[in-house]
Write an enzyme that holds these catalytic residues in place. Structure first.
Site, PDB file in Angstrom:
ATOM      1  N   HIS A  68       0.941  -1.373  -0.034  1.00 43.57           N
ATOM      2  CA  HIS A  68       0.134  -0.046   0.072  1.00 43.57           C
ATOM      3  C   HIS A  68       0.805   1.277   0.069  1.00 43.57           C
ATOM      4  CE1 HIS A  68      -3.720   2.328   1.335  1.00 43.57           C
ATOM      5  NE2 HIS A  68      -2.752   3.186   1.765  1.00 43.57           N
ATOM      6  N   GLU A  69       1.648   1.463   0.820  1.00 38.77           N
ATOM      7  CA  GLU A  69       2.512   2.500   1.044  1.00 38.77           C
ATOM      8  C   GLU A  69       3.438   2.733  -0.029  1.00 38.77           C
ATOM      9  OE1 GLU A  69       1.536   4.815   3.058  1.00 38.77           O
ATOM     10  OE2 GLU A  69       0.383   3.535   4.482  1.00 38.77           O
ATOM     11  N   HIS A  81       1.551   4.751  -2.794  1.00 39.62           N
ATOM     12  CA  HIS A  81       1.835   6.088  -2.692  1.00 39.62           C
ATOM     13  C   HIS A  81       3.342   6.659  -3.054  1.00 39.62           C
ATOM     14  CE1 HIS A  81      -1.788   6.474  -0.547  1.00 39.62           C
ATOM     15  NE2 HIS A  81      -1.611   5.620   0.406  1.00 39.62           N
ATOM     16  N   HIS A  87       3.650   6.396  -6.926  1.00 38.80           N
ATOM     17  CA  HIS A  87       2.795   7.526  -7.332  1.00 38.80           C
ATOM     18  C   HIS A  87       3.843   9.050  -7.075  1.00 38.80           C
ATOM     19  CE1 HIS A  87      -1.658   9.343  -7.867  1.00 38.80           C
ATOM     20  NE2 HIS A  87      -0.797   9.776  -8.672  1.00 38.80           N
TER      21      HIS A  87
HETATM   22 ZN   LIG Z   1      -2.949   5.213   1.787  1.00 39.64          ZN
END
Ligand SMILES: [Zn+2]
Length: 625
Positions: free
Chosen positions: A411-412, A415, A418
């Protein structure tokens, strides 16, 4: 332009990625390769201090452009370049201070550095506050001429035209001054709510089934409702909501104040509704919001199928109750992953995104972008911070080796990738991606990880655990957050119509809505009366129309991941382009070009279809057992 992107709040509300501080260890004994290296930002605190002194002296120089933005294209370009450069340097200073503080929250020097940066940021905002009103006064026609005259303005075209777009809702200088002066009052409802709920509230203490007393405050409640022993979670939930209900009049008053605040600003700015006013900032059509609510209501039969499956898996023979919804779905499967195993799984799972994506992931692992383990005084939870634009993103984890920790890592990293692609592709002014798309890349990676793990795991018990974990995510993110979004919309509609917003009215509205979502009348889940007070413990209702973005991010990510994993090369390229686009367009356009149209039902429909496929497989496994 906020220095820390709002990714942490999401983990907190969804409650999936938040790790607790267990097994705290001495930071000095953790090997370097498992800690982040902040020296790439500044080699030392002294170097940070020297740069802060330099930038602090430059901040007031932005004022030299005040009253001159309309002079020429060159002057406007210089002003915007100066503002952007200062913002970038402030962000780098802030990121260093905040991450140093998070390493060990007991240390006072980094906390002080963080406060210094908050003050410097506030000063910069005040000094630069003339820019937007002045650009509006210069007017669209002159701005377009400037854009044609000086190519340096090209990277600011989106920003300049966006200011013009909102011109009809920008008031005279005197009126804007009054609205700005009212700002400190505007936070009152939320501030009073926060103090009451977090500090002053008399949370009850109950006795558990083994006779042990336990306090049911917010953290206690969040833990107790997951207890395997039914009697314990029933007692905890009932005590918690009954206690909140005793303050229903107060919570109703703070909620009413918050809605009245939103109405005041939306009317002052000549919007038809508070929803319209909020969504106009990121230029999101109101229909995206209402379509989500309609679609989720249409999909309630799939949600009820999940709830019936939960009842079957938990072995509940009488009615399933609301207090059963957080208990473990399957007896825990004890899978443990070392950081190296987690890295290997994540790299394999992200393979569909191609060699360049994987090479950046390897850099993140090999070049100390991550701070892996819990240690004494370290901030809890997990986040990615892409605010050091010229360096690289950083990630804070509290890794403990469970599957959820591997999922949090993926998940991290979403980010981080991105931020990495946007920061290395876009100029600073366009790099920061909008909140509406902030959770897409992270959720996308979670979807890829679970798809990959399912190809690796053959035994039924582990498959059931992974599939169950996926369904819990949909329940928490799509159904629960959309129910909140619908509740919020109805409350604001009551305000617009001048109907009283009281604790009693809110409790009735919330109970009726919860019964509908959970199929109370069909006995899918029995929603006991004290659930009426659950709304009063959700702090997000004081952030107007925010929570729906959890649901839309999830469905957007599901739709995009489905297209990429089906092997469509063009879909992969479109997705990587999206990761590189930062905030260069409006969020709806960014996603449309990535391959998902949020103004249609497609993303939700794809998510619900996948949810049903997952339930098909789980039911097949269960019938074999
Ligand atoms: Zn998040």
């Amino acid at each position: 332009m906020s220095p820390v992107r709002p990714v942490l709040a999401v983990a907190a509300v969804i409650g999936m990625s938040v790790l607790t501080m267990g097994q705290a260890r001495d930071r000095a004994k953790i090997e370097d390769q498992y800690t982040w290296s902040l020296a790439e930002i500044y080699p030392s605190v002294e170097a940070w201090r020297a740069q802060k002194t330099t930038i602090a002296a430059e901040v007031p120089t932005i004022r030299r452009f005040a009253g001159r933005l309309g002079d020429s294209a060159q002057t406007l370009a210089e002003a915007l370049e100066t503002g952007s450069r200062l913002d970038k340097e402030l962000s780098r200073l802030y990121v260093y201070a905040s991450m140093l503080a998070d390493q060990d929250t007991r240390q006072s020097e980094p906390q002080g550095m963080q406060q210094e940066m908050q003050q410097l940021y506030a000063e910069f905002s005040a000094q630069a506050s003339f820019i937007e009103p002045e650009i509006l006064r210069v007017g669209s026609a002159a701005i377009e001429q400037f854009l044609a005259a000086d190519p340096r303005l090209g990277i600011y075209a989106f920003y300049l035209r966006d200011i013009a777009r909102r011109a009809a809702h920008t008031l005279s200088d005197a009126e804007e001054k009054i609205l700005a002066d009212a700002q400190p009052l505007a936070g009152s409802a939320s501030n009073i709510y926060g103090i009451l709920a977090n500090a002053d509230f008399p949370y009850p203490t109950i006795a558990l089934s083994d006779g042990r007393p336990v306090k049911v405050d917010q953290a206690g409640y969040a833990e107790l409702r997951t207890r395997p022993k039914r009697e314990d979670r029933q007692r905890a939930m009932s005590a918690f909501f009954t206690a909140l209900g005793a303050f229903s009049r107060t919570f109703g008053t703070t909620m009413n104040s918050s809605v009245q605040r939103a109405l005041f600003y939306s009317k002052s700015r000549k919007y038809g509704s508070t929803l319209e006013a909020t969504l106009d900032g990121p230029n999101i059509p109101v229909s995206v919001y209402t379509r989500l609510i309609d679609g989720v209501n249409r999909s309630l039969p799939s949600f009820h199928r999940y709830l019936r499956l939960r009842k079957r898996m938990m072995g509940v023979t009488d009615d399933l109750h609301y207090y059963d919804l957080y208990a473990p779905l399957v007896a825990s499967v004890d899978l443990q992953y070392t950081p190296e195993e987690a890295q290997r799984h994540v790299l394999a799972a992200m393979a569909p995104l191609g060699p360049d994506y994987l090479s950046v992931l390897r850099r993140a692992f090999g070049e100390r972008w991550l701070d892996w383990f819990p240690s004494e005084g370290k901030r809890s939870g997990a986040y990615s911070n892409g605010g050091a634009y010229d360096v690289h993103p950083y990630m804070l984890l509290n890794y403990q080796g469970q599957y959820t920790d591997v999922s949090t890592l993926a998940h991290e990293l979403g980010h981080t990738m991105h931020s990495h692609y946007s920061n290395t592709t876009q100029p600073y002014a366009l790099a920061n991606y909008p909140t509406f798309v902030a959770e897409v890349a992270s959720t996308f990676n979670e979807a890829l990880l679970i798809d990959y793990m399912l190809t690796q795991v053959k035994d039924d018990a582990t498959r059931l655990a992974l599939l169950g974990n996926y369904l819990e995510g949909i329940k928490a993110t799509v159904f629960r957050q959309t129910q909140f979004a619908e509740f919020e919309l109805r409350v604001h509609e009551m305000g617009l119509k001048g109907e009283p917003i009281t604790g009693d009215a809110l409790a009735k509205l919330y109970l009726d809505m919860t019964k509908r979502y959970y199929g109370h009348d069909q006995r899918v889940v029995i929603v006991d009366d004290d659930i009426a007070h659950e709304w009063s413990y959700i702090p997000h209702f004081y952030r107007d129309f925010y929570v729906f973005q959890y649901a839309t991010s999830f469905t957007a990510a599901e739709a995009l991941a489905t297209k990429v994993t089906e092997g469509d090369a063009a879909a992969k390229q479109r997705y990587l382009t999206f990761l590189s686009a930062g905030g260069s367009k409006y969020p709806i356009d960014l996603l449309k070009e990535a391959g998902v149209d949020m103004t249609t039902d497609e993303p939700l429909d794809l998510t619900i279809r996948k949810m049903n496929r997952v339930m098909d497989e789980m039911e097949a496994i269960l019938s074999r057992q």
